[in-house]
Scaffold this motif. Structure first.
Motif, mmCIF file in Angstrom:
data_model
loop_
_atom_site.group_PDB
_atom_site.id
_atom_site.type_symbol
_atom_site.label_atom_id
_atom_site.label_comp_id
_atom_site.label_asym_id
_atom_site.label_seq_id
_atom_site.Cartn_x
_atom_site.Cartn_y
_atom_site.Cartn_z
ATOM 1 N N ALA A 179 41.274 17.905 62.621
ATOM 2 C CA ALA A 179 40.966 19.474 63.377
ATOM 3 C C ALA A 179 41.986 20.009 62.764
ATOM 4 N N PHE A 180 42.782 19.694 62.409
ATOM 5 C CA PHE A 180 43.724 20.867 61.883
ATOM 6 C C PHE A 180 43.595 21.288 60.473
ATOM 7 N N VAL A 181 42.824 20.117 60.047
ATOM 8 C CA VAL A 181 42.712 21.355 58.120
ATOM 9 C C VAL A 181 41.177 21.669 58.799
ATOM 10 N N GLY A 182 39.823 21.819 59.311
ATOM 11 C CA GLY A 182 39.139 22.055 59.462
ATOM 12 C C GLY A 182 39.858 23.933 60.568
ATOM 13 N N SER A 231 70.632 9.363 74.643
ATOM 14 C CA SER A 231 71.446 9.413 75.389
ATOM 15 C C SER A 231 72.722 9.764 74.369
ATOM 16 N N LEU A 232 72.048 10.081 72.841
ATOM 17 C CA LEU A 232 72.891 10.432 72.478
ATOM 18 C C LEU A 232 73.561 12.493 72.146
ATOM 19 N N GLY A 233 72.185 12.693 73.568
ATOM 20 C CA GLY A 233 72.109 14.362 73.427
ATOM 21 C C GLY A 233 70.853 14.991 72.944
ATOM 22 N N LYS A 234 70.547 13.879 72.361
ATOM 23 C CA LYS A 234 68.699 14.793 72.082
ATOM 24 C C LYS A 234 67.660 14.866 72.842
ATOM 25 N N SER A 235 66.430 16.107 72.990
ATOM 26 C CA SER A 235 65.881 15.935 73.592
ATOM 27 C C SER A 235 64.994 15.607 73.042
ATOM 28 N N PRO A 236 64.268 14.634 72.717
ATOM 29 C CA PRO A 236 62.535 13.261 72.305
ATOM 30 C C PRO A 236 61.760 15.035 72.294
ATOM 31 N N LEU A 237 61.257 14.873 74.332
ATOM 32 C CA LEU A 237 60.386 15.675 73.519
ATOM 33 C C LEU A 237 60.474 17.268 73.186
ATOM 34 N N ARG A 238 61.238 18.137 73.134
ATOM 35 C CA ARG A 238 61.754 19.115 72.369
ATOM 36 C C ARG A 238 60.981 18.744 70.764
ATOM 37 N N LEU A 239 62.199 17.792 69.931
ATOM 38 C CA LEU A 239 61.623 17.971 68.809
ATOM 39 C C LEU A 239 60.334 16.946 68.953
ATOM 40 N N ARG A 240 59.854 16.714 69.070
ATOM 41 C CA ARG A 240 58.494 16.121 69.187
ATOM 42 C C ARG A 240 57.477 16.835 68.789
ATOM 43 N N LEU A 241 57.504 17.626 69.845
ATOM 44 C CA LEU A 241 56.970 19.063 69.683
ATOM 45 C C LEU A 241 57.318 19.826 68.636
ATOM 46 N N GLU A 242 58.415 20.400 68.625
ATOM 47 C CA GLU A 242 58.763 21.230 66.978
ATOM 48 C C GLU A 242 58.380 20.119 65.752
ATOM 49 N N ALA A 243 58.024 19.060 65.867
ATOM 50 C CA ALA A 243 57.405 17.960 64.874
ATOM 51 C C ALA A 243 55.965 18.161 64.387
ATOM 52 N N PHE A 244 55.458 18.219 65.403
ATOM 53 C CA PHE A 244 53.664 18.083 65.604
ATOM 54 C C PHE A 244 53.411 19.851 65.374
ATOM 55 N N VAL A 245 53.940 20.944 65.384
ATOM 56 C CA VAL A 245 53.722 22.079 65.615
ATOM 57 C C VAL A 245 53.272 22.386 63.992
ATOM 58 N N LEU A 246 54.760 22.210 63.562
ATOM 59 C CA LEU A 246 55.114 22.311 62.487
ATOM 60 C C LEU A 246 53.823 21.595 61.226
ATOM 61 N N GLY A 247 53.953 20.593 61.724
ATOM 62 C CA GLY A 247 53.122 19.564 61.065
ATOM 63 C C GLY A 247 51.622 20.157 61.003
ATOM 64 N N GLY A 248 51.584 20.625 62.108
ATOM 65 C CA GLY A 248 49.874 21.228 62.261
ATOM 66 C C GLY A 248 49.909 22.234 61.707
ATOM 67 N N MET A 249 51.060 23.124 61.006
ATOM 68 C CA MET A 249 51.098 24.440 60.805
ATOM 69 C C MET A 249 50.236 24.283 59.164
ATOM 70 N N VAL A 250 51.105 23.278 58.859
ATOM 71 C CA VAL A 250 50.926 23.083 57.562
ATOM 72 C C VAL A 250 49.209 22.035 56.586
ATOM 73 N N MET A 251 49.236 21.171 57.819
ATOM 74 C CA MET A 251 47.859 21.178 58.074
ATOM 75 C C MET A 251 46.432 22.109 57.255
ATOM 76 N N ALA A 252 47.063 23.253 58.837
ATOM 77 C CA ALA A 252 46.210 24.118 58.407
ATOM 78 C C ALA A 252 45.849 25.124 57.946
ATOM 79 N N LEU A 253 47.505 25.248 57.372
ATOM 80 C CA LEU A 253 47.557 25.898 56.172
ATOM 81 C C LEU A 253 46.419 25.452 54.938
ATOM 82 N N ALA A 254 46.675 24.088 54.543
ATOM 83 C CA ALA A 254 46.078 23.222 53.267
ATOM 84 C C ALA A 254 44.861 23.515 53.654
ATOM 85 N N GLY A 255 44.469 23.892 54.230
ATOM 86 C CA GLY A 255 42.414 23.580 55.311
ATOM 87 C C GLY A 255 42.084 24.806 55.046
ATOM 88 N N ALA A 256 42.983 26.100 55.183
ATOM 89 C CA ALA A 256 42.557 27.875 54.734
ATOM 90 C C ALA A 256 42.706 27.761 52.813
#
Lengths: 263, 315
Positions: free
Chosen positions: B40-43, B186-211
């Motif tokens: 989906a991201f590549v396409g 419990s060590l102060g990280k925000s799993p939701l924020r981190l997962r979303l950031e990684a997902f967005v960054l990865g999606g950007m790279v894949m879409a760039l590759a598709g282009a």
């Protein structure tokens, strides 16, 4: 504020009338406790008394149905665990939860607070600042690893650690966050006697540095060694409070412990 | 001469796959996000860039005739937006449910490519996508060499940036979330924020590759973005070494080589009438290799590195 001698310092952590039910089953019921700054308090009670649930309530992993939690005088009842950590409350887990495929050093460094490099943009664009912070954090993490005698293993993945070493790693991680209060959930469970001695000694040393400790522990010998005061929980309620030797001699405390035993 | 041009062509395509793999490595390798909607991201990247850069065509929307670079940037942004939307809805899901959700998005988006004819050209896709160094198209070797240089440079830049991120406290926090979300919180990280950031960054790279891929080949069609593409990319990352950026690049080259070799073999051995069916054997070959890797070298050719970073030294 000026405090005259004899007046008790305001508690660093207090619970006011905490309650939690799971499906109509009251696991914690109207429970209050105070932990003075730099204090060491033991939390004992038979299995199923609600100790771990109380811990989860205090640490923010579980929300209470009623009551309030005050951290350094501030109401944190509605705050998630990471906000409580920022306010100075750290915890360990009953079953240690190391980051298995990360090195021991990385495990500890992860726990440093307010890291510039935890923003992806800053990590990309401000490498010099991130690097100097990293050096400082690595140095402090190594001091802490030294303190818990895990220095030799800093480059190993946490998955190779023994049960007792994992407990020590949890201790190291939570120390890295520089808390004022630590909740320790059975630090002695499943630990061989030699390491148990080390763990007890390190907990004492941490407390001596002014960090308040609330400790769940089944090993009464360890509790008696570490804690000048204990509270006893039974069926979600506070049953008794006092020095370990007195409390464990009380008839009602002996009774709740015996109830859990096979006849 | 011809062989050199072919080698350059082969490696250029491999570099575009390597770019997709680098994106998936941020999501899966580092953060443990089970994205089964890579296609989906590549396409999306391919179509967005094609619509932005192709010359005007009768009966088709878009055709804005923008420069290629604008297409690439637009593709990466579109990939980021798609990841943000999908992520905001699904990132709380446990890994297997995230897989189902992303798979569904990929199938749905592929159907859009196929049916939104006025925008995407339908089943025939979009042609005449401007190619980098297109003026040299008739001179096979320089054209191939320059395109290879461009894609290698892109992979290198992405590799250096993603490697810096992986070594940073941000990358460490991603791995902590991957290993144990509860402990990380419990060590102060925000799993939701981190997962979303990684997902967005990865999606950007894949879409760039598709282009990049779309511009190199020059035309795109919805059949390029079937789940088989997602499967290929996963095979590349697992073979190369999940969690290792160099492994992601190596895996892409190796799997693409196997893909090209089996295609040549089939063309050579199988009678002309049966070749379309026989090409399914290519997927079988990748599947067998994947099984072999998972059995005998589950960490991949280049395993995730767990050494203490050099700049932190030793006491």
């Amino acid at each position: 504020m000026d405090r005259s001698a004899g007046q008790e310092a305001a508690p660093v952590l207090s619970a006011r009338g905490l309650s939690k039910s799971y499906g109509g089953n009251r696991v914690v019921s109207d429970l209050s406790l105070d932990l003075p700054p730099g204090g060491m308090l033991g939390l004992i009670g038979p299995n199923g008394a609600g100790k771990t649930t109380l811990f989860n309530l205090l640490a923010g992993a579980v929300r209470p149905d009623g009551g309030a939690i005050l951290l350094v005088g501030r109401d944190v009842t509605a705050q998630p665990p990471r906000a409580r950590l920022r306010a100075g409350l750290g915890r360990s887990f009953q079953i240690a939860r190391p980051f298995a495929r990360m090195t021991v050093l990385e495990n500890v460094m992860t726990a440093a607070q307010a890291q510039t490099g935890e923003s992806a943009l800053a990590a990309l664009l401000r490498p010099a600042r991130v690097r100097s912070e990293e050096r400082a954090h690595a140095a402090r993490a190594r001091e802490i690893l030294d303190f818990v005698s895990l220095s030799q293993l800093e480059g190993e993945p946490a998955s190779v650690l023994s049960g007792g070493q994992r407990k020590l790693l949890e201790l190291a991680r939570v120390l890295m966050a520089e808390p004022r209060v630590i909740l320790l959930d059975e630090p002695g469970a499943g630990v061989n006697p030699a390491l148990l001695d080390l763990i007890a000694d390190r907990i004492q040393a941490i407390n001596a540095r002014g960090v308040a400790v609330l400790l769940i522990e089944h090993n009464m010998e360890l509790v008696a060694r570490l804690c000048p005061r204990v509270i006893v929980m039974a069926a979600g309620r506070l049953l008794a409070e006092g020095p370990p030797s007195e409390v464990t001699a009380r008839a009602d405390v002996i009774e709740v412990y015996l109830e859990g035993m096979p006849a | 001469m011809e062989l050199l041009a072919y080698a350059a062509f082969f490696l250029t395509v491999a570099m575009t796959y390597a770019t997709i793999c680098l994106g998936l490595n941020v999501q899966w390798g580092q953060t443990g996000l089970f994205n089964v909607g890579v296609a989906a991201f590549v396409g999306l990247g391919a179509y967005v860039s094609a619509i932005l850069t192709t010359p005007e065509a009768p009966g088709r929307l878009g055709g804005l005739g923008l420069p290629i670079a604008a297409g690439w940037v637009g593709a990466a942004l579109a990939g980021g937006v798609l990841a943000l939307l999908v992520g905001a809805l699904t990132i709380r899901l446990r890994s297997d449910y995230l897989a189902i959700a992303t798979f569904g998005v990929a199938v749905a988006l592929q159907l859009v490519f196929q049916n939104a004819e006025p925008l995407t050209g339908g089943a025939f896709g979009i042609g005449f996508i401007p190619r980098p160094f297109g003026g040299l198209q008739r001179q096979a070797l320089p054209f191939a060499a320059l395109n290879l240089a461009l894609t290698v440079a892109l992979v290198l830049i992405l590799y250096l940036a993603l490697e810096r991120l992986a070594q940073s406290p941000w990358g460490r926090a991603l791995r902590a979330v991957r290993e144990d979300e509860t402990a990380a919180e419990s060590l102060g990280k925000s799993p939701l924020r981190l997962r979303l950031e990684a997902f967005v960054l990865g999606g950007m790279v894949m879409a760039l590759a598709g282009a990049v891929q779309a511009h190199f080949i020059g035309f795109i069609a919805p059949a390029n973005y079937l789940p088989a593409l997602t499967f290929q990319v996963w095979a590349m990352l697992i073979l190369g070494g999940s969690g290792n950026n160099r492994g992601a690049i190596l895996g892409a080259v190796v799997v693409w080589a196997i893909w090209a070799a089996t295609a040549a073999l089939i063309a050579h051995l199988v009678p002309a009438g049966e070749q379309a069916r026989a090409s399914s054997l290519q997927l079988v070959a990748i599947g067998v290799i994947l099984c072999a890797v998972l059995l005998w070298r589950p960490q991949g050719l280049l395993p995730e590195r767990r050494a203490v970073p050099r700049h932190l030294g030793r006491p």
